[in-house]
Scaffold this motif. Sequence first.
Motif, PDB file in Angstrom:
ATOM      1  N   MET A   1       0.852  -1.192   0.000  1.00  0.00           N
ATOM      2  CA  MET A   1       0.000   0.000   0.000  1.00  0.00           C
ATOM      3  C   MET A   1       0.884   1.237   0.000  1.00  0.00           C
ATOM      4  SD  MET A   1      -1.446   0.168   3.951  1.00  0.00           S
ATOM      5  CE  MET A   1      -2.296   1.725   3.661  1.00  0.00           C
ATOM      6  N   LYS A   2       0.406   2.272  -0.664  1.00  0.00           N
ATOM      7  CA  LYS A   2       1.163   3.522  -0.770  1.00  0.00           C
ATOM      8  C   LYS A   2       0.773   4.470   0.354  1.00  0.00           C
ATOM      9  CE  LYS A   2       3.576   3.034  -4.652  1.00  0.00           C
ATOM     10  NZ  LYS A   2       5.050   3.164  -4.686  1.00  0.00           N
ATOM     11  N   ILE A   3       1.778   5.032   1.013  1.00  0.00           N
ATOM     12  CA  ILE A   3       1.563   6.046   2.030  1.00  0.00           C
ATOM     13  C   ILE A   3       2.458   7.226   1.691  1.00  0.00           C
ATOM     14  CG2 ILE A   3       1.782   6.642   4.476  1.00  0.00           C
ATOM     15  CD1 ILE A   3       1.159   3.762   5.162  1.00  0.00           C
TER      16      ILE A   3
ATOM     17  N   ASP B   1       4.987  -2.659   2.586  1.00  0.00           N
ATOM     18  CA  ASP B   1       4.813  -4.007   2.039  1.00  0.00           C
ATOM     19  C   ASP B   1       4.727  -5.056   3.146  1.00  0.00           C
ATOM     20  OD1 ASP B   1       5.133  -2.931  -0.583  1.00  0.00           O
ATOM     21  OD2 ASP B   1       7.312  -2.971  -0.293  1.00  0.00           O
ATOM     22  N   THR B   2       3.948  -6.113   2.890  1.00  0.00           N
ATOM     23  CA  THR B   2       3.941  -7.284   3.774  1.00  0.00           C
ATOM     24  C   THR B   2       4.195  -8.518   2.921  1.00  0.00           C
ATOM     25  OG1 THR B   2       1.573  -7.847   3.586  1.00  0.00           O
ATOM     26  CG2 THR B   2       2.186  -6.158   5.196  1.00  0.00           C
ATOM     27  N   THR B   3       4.942  -9.472   3.492  1.00  0.00           N
ATOM     28  CA  THR B   3       5.290 -10.691   2.742  1.00  0.00           C
ATOM     29  C   THR B   3       4.989 -11.961   3.539  1.00  0.00           C
ATOM     30  OG1 THR B   3       7.563 -10.576   3.547  1.00  0.00           O
ATOM     31  CG2 THR B   3       7.097  -9.521   1.426  1.00  0.00           C
ATOM     32  N   THR B   4       4.447 -11.816   4.764  1.00  0.00           N
ATOM     33  CA  THR B   4       4.122 -12.989   5.590  1.00  0.00           C
ATOM     34  C   THR B   4       2.723 -12.817   6.169  1.00  0.00           C
ATOM     35  OG1 THR B   4       4.962 -12.056   7.665  1.00  0.00           O
ATOM     36  CG2 THR B   4       6.547 -13.215   6.252  1.00  0.00           C
ATOM     37  N   TRP B   5       2.146 -13.910   6.651  1.00  0.00           N
ATOM     38  CA  TRP B   5       0.854 -13.818   7.334  1.00  0.00           C
ATOM     39  C   TRP B   5       0.980 -12.962   8.582  1.00  0.00           C
ATOM     40  CZ3 TRP B   5      -3.773 -14.655   5.590  1.00  0.00           C
ATOM     41  CH2 TRP B   5      -3.979 -15.551   4.544  1.00  0.00           C
ATOM     42  N   GLY B   6       2.087 -13.097   9.294  1.00  0.00           N
ATOM     43  CA  GLY B   6       2.281 -12.317  10.508  1.00  0.00           C
ATOM     44  C   GLY B   6       2.238 -10.828  10.243  1.00  0.00           C
TER      45      GLY B   6
ATOM     46  N   LEU C   1       0.914  -9.275   7.632  1.00  0.00           N
ATOM     47  CA  LEU C   1      -0.410  -8.891   7.134  1.00  0.00           C
ATOM     48  C   LEU C   1      -1.406  -8.767   8.282  1.00  0.00           C
ATOM     49  CD1 LEU C   1      -2.354  -8.333   4.796  1.00  0.00           C
ATOM     50  CD2 LEU C   1      -2.694 -10.808   4.572  1.00  0.00           C
ATOM     51  N   ILE C   2      -1.360  -9.690   9.220  1.00  0.00           N
ATOM     52  CA  ILE C   2      -2.274  -9.657  10.373  1.00  0.00           C
ATOM     53  C   ILE C   2      -1.988  -8.434  11.240  1.00  0.00           C
ATOM     54  CG2 ILE C   2      -2.756 -10.842  12.555  1.00  0.00           C
ATOM     55  CD1 ILE C   2      -2.498 -13.498  10.840  1.00  0.00           C
ATOM     56  N   GLN C   3      -0.709  -8.123  11.462  1.00  0.00           N
ATOM     57  CA  GLN C   3      -0.364  -6.918  12.218  1.00  0.00           C
ATOM     58  C   GLN C   3      -0.881  -5.665  11.518  1.00  0.00           C
ATOM     59  OE1 GLN C   3       3.873  -6.933  12.796  1.00  0.00           O
ATOM     60  NE2 GLN C   3       3.814  -8.536  14.367  1.00  0.00           N
ATOM     61  N   LEU C   4      -0.680  -5.596  10.216  1.00  0.00           N
ATOM     62  CA  LEU C   4      -1.109  -4.427   9.449  1.00  0.00           C
ATOM     63  C   LEU C   4      -2.619  -4.241   9.540  1.00  0.00           C
ATOM     64  CD1 LEU C   4      -0.498  -2.132   7.419  1.00  0.00           C
ATOM     65  CD2 LEU C   4      -0.771  -3.809   5.585  1.00  0.00           C
ATOM     66  N   ASN C   5      -3.376  -5.304   9.303  1.00  0.00           N
ATOM     67  CA  ASN C   5      -4.833  -5.201   9.312  1.00  0.00           C
ATOM     68  C   ASN C   5      -5.366  -4.843  10.695  1.00  0.00           C
ATOM     69  OD1 ASN C   5      -5.093  -5.750   6.591  1.00  0.00           O
ATOM     70  ND2 ASN C   5      -5.389  -7.935   6.878  1.00  0.00           N
ATOM     71  N   PHE C   6      -4.758  -5.394  11.750  1.00  0.00           N
ATOM     72  CA  PHE C   6      -5.214  -5.109  13.107  1.00  0.00           C
ATOM     73  C   PHE C   6      -4.979  -3.640  13.455  1.00  0.00           C
ATOM     74  CE2 PHE C   6      -5.235  -5.059  17.715  1.00  0.00           C
ATOM     75  CZ  PHE C   6      -6.215  -5.991  18.047  1.00  0.00           C
TER      76      PHE C   6
ATOM     77  N   PHE D   1       7.540   4.145  16.257  1.00  0.00           N
ATOM     78  CA  PHE D   1       7.338   2.760  16.686  1.00  0.00           C
ATOM     79  C   PHE D   1       6.723   1.938  15.556  1.00  0.00           C
ATOM     80  CE2 PHE D   1       4.360  -0.454  18.264  1.00  0.00           C
ATOM     81  CZ  PHE D   1       5.243  -1.292  18.924  1.00  0.00           C
ATOM     82  N   LEU D   2       5.656   2.449  14.940  1.00  0.00           N
ATOM     83  CA  LEU D   2       5.011   1.722  13.846  1.00  0.00           C
ATOM     84  C   LEU D   2       5.937   1.614  12.633  1.00  0.00           C
ATOM     85  CD1 LEU D   2       1.295   2.965  13.909  1.00  0.00           C
ATOM     86  CD2 LEU D   2       2.261   0.854  14.817  1.00  0.00           C
ATOM     87  N   GLN D   3       6.707   2.644  12.397  1.00  0.00           N
ATOM     88  CA  GLN D   3       7.668   2.587  11.288  1.00  0.00           C
ATOM     89  C   GLN D   3       8.672   1.464  11.507  1.00  0.00           C
ATOM     90  OE1 GLN D   3       9.188   6.593  11.194  1.00  0.00           O
ATOM     91  NE2 GLN D   3       7.240   7.451  10.522  1.00  0.00           N
ATOM     92  N   ASP D   4       9.094   1.282  12.757  1.00  0.00           N
ATOM     93  CA  ASP D   4      10.012   0.186  13.069  1.00  0.00           C
ATOM     94  C   ASP D   4       9.335  -1.166  12.892  1.00  0.00           C
ATOM     95  OD1 ASP D   4      12.024   1.954  13.656  1.00  0.00           O
ATOM     96  OD2 ASP D   4      11.703   1.901  15.825  1.00  0.00           O
ATOM     97  N   VAL D   5       8.068  -1.276  13.314  1.00  0.00           N
ATOM     98  CA  VAL D   5       7.331  -2.535  13.203  1.00  0.00           C
ATOM     99  C   VAL D   5       7.281  -3.004  11.750  1.00  0.00           C
ATOM    100  CG1 VAL D   5       5.034  -3.595  13.368  1.00  0.00           C
ATOM    101  CG2 VAL D   5       5.918  -2.240  15.272  1.00  0.00           C
ATOM    102  N   PHE D   6       7.015  -2.069  10.832  1.00  0.00           N
ATOM    103  CA  PHE D   6       6.837  -2.441   9.432  1.00  0.00           C
ATOM    104  C   PHE D   6       8.038  -2.100   8.551  1.00  0.00           C
ATOM    105  CE2 PHE D   6       2.446  -1.786  10.987  1.00  0.00           C
ATOM    106  CZ  PHE D   6       1.947  -3.056  10.727  1.00  0.00           C
ATOM    107  N   SER D   7       9.150  -1.699   9.185  1.00  0.00           N
ATOM    108  CA  SER D   7      10.350  -1.312   8.424  1.00  0.00           C
ATOM    109  C   SER D   7       9.985  -0.317   7.330  1.00  0.00           C
ATOM    110  CB  SER D   7      11.011  -2.558   7.811  1.00  0.00           C
ATOM    111  OG  SER D   7      11.387  -3.470   8.811  1.00  0.00           O
ATOM    112  N   PHE D   8       9.234   0.690   7.727  1.00  0.00           N
ATOM    113  CA  PHE D   8       8.728   1.689   6.780  1.00  0.00           C
ATOM    114  C   PHE D   8       9.431   3.017   7.006  1.00  0.00           C
ATOM    115  CE2 PHE D   8       5.689   5.170   5.887  1.00  0.00           C
ATOM    116  CZ  PHE D   8       5.466   4.941   4.539  1.00  0.00           C
TER     117      PHE D   8
END
Length: 441
Positions: A338-340, A346-351, A353-358, A376-383
């Motif tokens: 998704m573009k921000i 980007d997500t490449t695992t179920w883990g 994707l589930i974190q992102l959707n939640f 913190f969220l940037q670190d979680v998703f390496s964004f």
Amino acid sequence: MGKRSSQRRNAAMLDSSDTDSVSSSSTARSEMLVSSGEEVQLDKDTVLDQCLDALYEKRGATREKALASLIDVFNSNMQHEYVEKKFATLLHQCLNSIKKGSSREIALASHFIGLLALTTGSGSKAQEILEESITPISEALKSRSDASRISSLLECLAIITFIGGEEPEETEKAMQLMWQIIHPKMGPNVSSAKPSSPIITAVVSAWTFLLTTMNGWTLNPKSWQESISYFSSLLDKDDRSVRIAAGEALALIFEVGNLEKFAGEAKGSGDGSTDEGSKSRELVHIQGLRSKVLNQVRSLSIEAGGKGSAKKDLNSQRNTFRDIQEFLEYGYSPETSMKIAGESLDTTTWGELIQLNFLKHFLGGGFVKHMQENEFLQDVFSFTPKKKIFSGAEHRVSGTEKRLYKSPNSVLNKARTQYMNKQRMLSQDRNVGYYTAGDEA
């Protein structure tokens, strides 16, 4: 909790910067920003102080409005400086709301505590939020009459554990609290009433969200098998949201573990061949469960819409279970992007994707803003967001802020009215003093 927790609680009760907001009606600052000669923006701290003061009011409706306003402000902008000054009071007033408030107040306070944890990020404050909140939340979860309240409490517990739970035992404790709601151990104080579909969905989603953090999880084999069997049974339920939540949980379980881990070490004694035989039987049992799940997933991926079935929901189910089927059959996890603000998340695992959707669901319209500013969220998703270039100190009022300021009944509007009245009184006092001095001369 030990000496450290006791010291932390004592410090929390004595925040020097918090005492002012308890005894006074938010001393307004003199700085006012004027945009286009029309928009008057209150100093953010003044607005937030008014909301914080309102949490001490006796009327529940007043506290609810204040919490709703705090949620809007914290959702639309990061409030690091304010949290640094008022952290203890914000947390403890919200915990009081969870202990004594109405269902709506409990839901709002729970959501705000989650936002507070997201604002602080990982560290001592997030640990304090978890330590102080776990007991009030677990007590509030015992009454299961209101699905929206239970859902908010579960989301809060998931978020604060995700951020503040530094030890696997803390995460396991939270997951066990969730599990007991849908899988209670029978006893004198356990309700025998079956949880509703919305509550089951909320529990499974929160539990699965926390499972994403348990790398190399060492849950015993029996628990793994119980989880797979239970989620498999949910795939046969009538409620589509329950089926989707259970399907994602199963996909994550098979992603986190492997069949050998699920079978575990056979607990036999003596002859090693007996141990191997027991482990082999467990492995066959797990393979049978996996085959059953795969057949269920195949059916759900091509399910025809029933009468009154919403097409959007049906398509969501089909797409989800096609992804799960592909993963179980070929090992391919779904990849999303998704573009921000021009950058890809980007997500490449179920883990992932589930974190992102939640987190998207929890933050709602504030998700993009948080991804742009929340480290913190940037670190979680390496964004890594694009750096903004500001010209001057101009502040643009967001649509949410405008609505909050303009609402005649909002806490924020009352704050503006009180601020303007106070400014007029100060102005009159200065004028009286000037003319009195002139007469004496």
